[in-house]
Design a protein around this motif. Structure first.
Motif, mmCIF file in Angstrom:
data_model
loop_
_atom_site.group_PDB
_atom_site.id
_atom_site.type_symbol
_atom_site.label_atom_id
_atom_site.label_comp_id
_atom_site.label_asym_id
_atom_site.label_seq_id
_atom_site.Cartn_x
_atom_site.Cartn_y
_atom_site.Cartn_z
ATOM 1 N N HIS A 211 24.992 40.450 37.029
ATOM 2 C CA HIS A 211 25.109 40.684 35.732
ATOM 3 C C HIS A 211 26.413 39.748 35.279
ATOM 4 N N VAL A 212 27.182 39.436 36.150
ATOM 5 C CA VAL A 212 28.532 38.695 35.736
ATOM 6 C C VAL A 212 27.936 37.363 35.731
ATOM 7 N N LYS A 213 27.377 36.979 36.861
ATOM 8 C CA LYS A 213 26.768 35.408 36.975
ATOM 9 C C LYS A 213 25.968 35.152 35.581
ATOM 10 N N SER A 214 25.097 36.332 35.215
ATOM 11 C CA SER A 214 24.144 35.881 34.323
ATOM 12 C C SER A 214 24.631 35.868 33.106
ATOM 13 N N GLY A 215 25.991 36.454 32.790
ATOM 14 C CA GLY A 215 26.576 36.416 31.496
ATOM 15 C C GLY A 215 26.191 37.523 30.911
ATOM 16 N N ALA A 216 25.700 38.544 31.409
ATOM 17 C CA ALA A 216 25.275 39.891 30.689
ATOM 18 C C ALA A 216 26.738 40.574 30.428
ATOM 19 N N VAL A 217 27.860 40.532 31.289
ATOM 20 C CA VAL A 217 28.912 41.169 31.242
ATOM 21 C C VAL A 217 29.875 39.978 31.646
ATOM 22 N N LYS A 218 31.202 40.281 31.111
ATOM 23 C CA LYS A 218 32.549 39.370 31.626
ATOM 24 C C LYS A 218 33.511 40.164 32.396
ATOM 25 N N ALA A 219 33.648 39.427 33.720
ATOM 26 C CA ALA A 219 34.704 39.968 34.424
ATOM 27 C C ALA A 219 36.198 39.557 34.309
ATOM 28 N N ILE A 220 37.116 40.441 34.035
ATOM 29 C CA ILE A 220 38.576 39.618 33.720
ATOM 30 C C ILE A 220 39.369 40.086 34.800
ATOM 31 N N ALA A 221 39.077 40.644 35.977
ATOM 32 C CA ALA A 221 39.873 40.919 37.060
ATOM 33 C C ALA A 221 39.344 41.181 38.418
ATOM 34 N N VAL A 222 39.700 40.972 39.435
ATOM 35 C CA VAL A 222 38.986 41.263 40.771
ATOM 36 C C VAL A 222 39.960 42.229 41.083
ATOM 37 N N VAL A 223 39.304 43.516 41.644
ATOM 38 C CA VAL A 223 40.094 44.563 42.285
ATOM 39 C C VAL A 223 40.153 44.306 43.980
ATOM 40 N N GLY A 224 40.831 43.759 44.602
ATOM 41 C CA GLY A 224 40.623 43.267 45.897
ATOM 42 C C GLY A 224 41.725 42.488 46.527
ATOM 43 N N PRO A 225 41.647 42.069 47.736
ATOM 44 C CA PRO A 225 42.517 41.213 48.223
ATOM 45 C C PRO A 225 42.565 39.596 47.870
ATOM 46 N N SER A 226 41.492 39.156 47.471
ATOM 47 C CA SER A 226 40.988 37.848 47.132
ATOM 48 C C SER A 226 40.014 37.647 46.255
ATOM 49 N N ARG A 227 39.876 36.444 45.763
ATOM 50 C CA ARG A 227 38.871 35.991 44.814
ATOM 51 C C ARG A 227 37.481 36.172 45.167
ATOM 52 N N VAL A 228 36.710 36.538 44.386
ATOM 53 C CA VAL A 228 35.159 36.865 44.725
ATOM 54 C C VAL A 228 34.495 35.329 44.978
ATOM 55 N N GLU A 229 33.752 35.054 46.046
ATOM 56 C CA GLU A 229 33.047 33.932 46.255
ATOM 57 C C GLU A 229 31.840 33.758 45.121
ATOM 58 N N GLY A 230 31.884 32.774 44.470
ATOM 59 C CA GLY A 230 31.013 32.474 43.444
ATOM 60 C C GLY A 230 31.515 32.780 42.043
ATOM 61 N N LEU A 231 32.626 33.340 42.180
ATOM 62 C CA LEU A 231 33.481 33.673 40.838
ATOM 63 C C LEU A 231 34.928 33.199 41.021
ATOM 64 N N PRO A 232 34.880 31.764 41.282
ATOM 65 C CA PRO A 232 36.534 31.342 41.580
ATOM 66 C C PRO A 232 37.459 31.535 40.638
#
Length: 325
Positions: A211-232
């Motif tokens: 849904h983030v990749k499609s633009g239906a929702v917007k991500a503003i932070a990653v909860v985790g040790p590193s950035r998410v592949e595909g959302l650099p």
């Protein structure tokens, strides 16, 4: 362990010791049940099935995946604490397991009544807002919320779950007024987030990333040790200076209290073999789980630290489990 010398005397010890050693050497002689506190098809289920084939090759017996959702993890915990420490009943859970006694009364000790076996990995989540919200990071979200006290709502899939404390910490640290809207799990809350009816949600990456990749929702932070592949371009909470607020979902494997060391060692070795397998890493990666091999001692220490940290956090926030007491 009770002393055989006191109970039986030295002359009687040897006849009893031999069968115990033989059983340890012969383990496993039948399938191994792995109890899960989550539902079939959920994140823990995906992780368990990802490692099961390689572990079968190493141990010579299949893993029987047994989802036991309910009671905020108490149902699964009781299934393990009530089992014999013979290596045939294990529990794959999440780090929220060690937070249970701070949320509600539980019929077991979340640390002392379990034997750490291994760590499978750490899953990530995304802090998300509707596309219409004019914010690109957590600092901008805080400023936006400050200018609109009482106007914003956040997705709460269950008190004490990993998605709950992060918005609550933002409220306390920055004095913003965002209301908790309770849902029975993430999926129903996601529908309101995607529909723009709530303004903030912390959602497992595997559930929300498309849904983030499609633009239906917007991500503003990653909860985790590193950035998410595909959302650099989406930075982590730590990169945004808020790493101390993170509540990550680690995936520890436990056995009952008293699980013999030789069995623990064999299980740990089988998990380690699986986590270095390319296909297993690919399957875990598709669920946005970072394979994180740990020894039993490392797993136990990591969960003990989380027990202390989450306990302080939950106490500070005054959180109680839904329906807990």
């Amino acid at each position: 362990m009770l002393s055989r010398r006191l109970l039986l005397g030295g002359a009687l010890a040897a006849p009893f010791a031999a069968p115990f050693a033989a059983r340890a050497d012969a383990w496993p002689a039948k399938p191994i049940r792995v109890v899960l506190p989550g539902p079939a098809g959920g994140l823990i289920d995906v992780a368990a099935r990802a490692v099961s084939e390689v572990m079968l090759g190493e141990l010579g017996q299949p893993l029987i995946i047994d989802p036991r959702p309910g009671g905020n993890g108490v149902v699964a915990g009781q299934a393990v604490t009530g089992a014999a420490p013979d290596g045939y009943t294990l529990m794959l859970t999440v780090s929220a397991h060690v937070a249970l006694p701070f949320l509600m009364k539980v019929p077991f000790d979340v640390v002392a009544d379990f034997t750490p076996v291994a760590m499978l990995g750490v899953s990530s989540a995304l802090v998300c807002v509707p596309p219409s919200l004019p914010v690109a990071n957590l600092a901008e979200l805080v400023d936006y919320a400050r200018a609109r006290p009482g106007k914003l709502n956040y997705l709460n899939p269950g008190n004490g779950t990993g998605a709950h404390p992060i918005p609550e910490q933002l409220k306390i640290r920055y004095g913003i007024d965002i209301a908790s809207i309770s849902y029975r799990g993430l999926p129903p809350g996601m529908q309101d987030l995607l529909g723009g009816r709530i303004e903030l949600g912390v959602v497992s990456t595997s559930l929300i990333v498309d849904h983030v990749k499609s633009g239906a929702v917007k991500a503003i932070a990653v909860v985790g040790p590193s950035r998410v592949e595909g959302l650099p371009d989406i930075s982590t909470m730590e990169e945004q200076g808020l790493g101390d607020m993170e509540v990550r979902s680690a995936l520890p494997l436990y056995g009952p209290k008293g699980l013999p060391a030789p069995i623990v060692q064999r299980l740990t070795g089988a998990v380690g073999k699986a986590l270095y397998d390319d296909d297993v890493k690919r399957r875990l990666g598709k669920a946005y789980i970072d394979a994180t091999p740990m020894s039993p001692a490392e797993t136990g220490a990591a969960m003990a630290r989380e027990h202390e940290r989450l306990g302080k956090l939950i106490t500070q926030l005054g959180i109680k489990a839904d329906g807990g007491s």
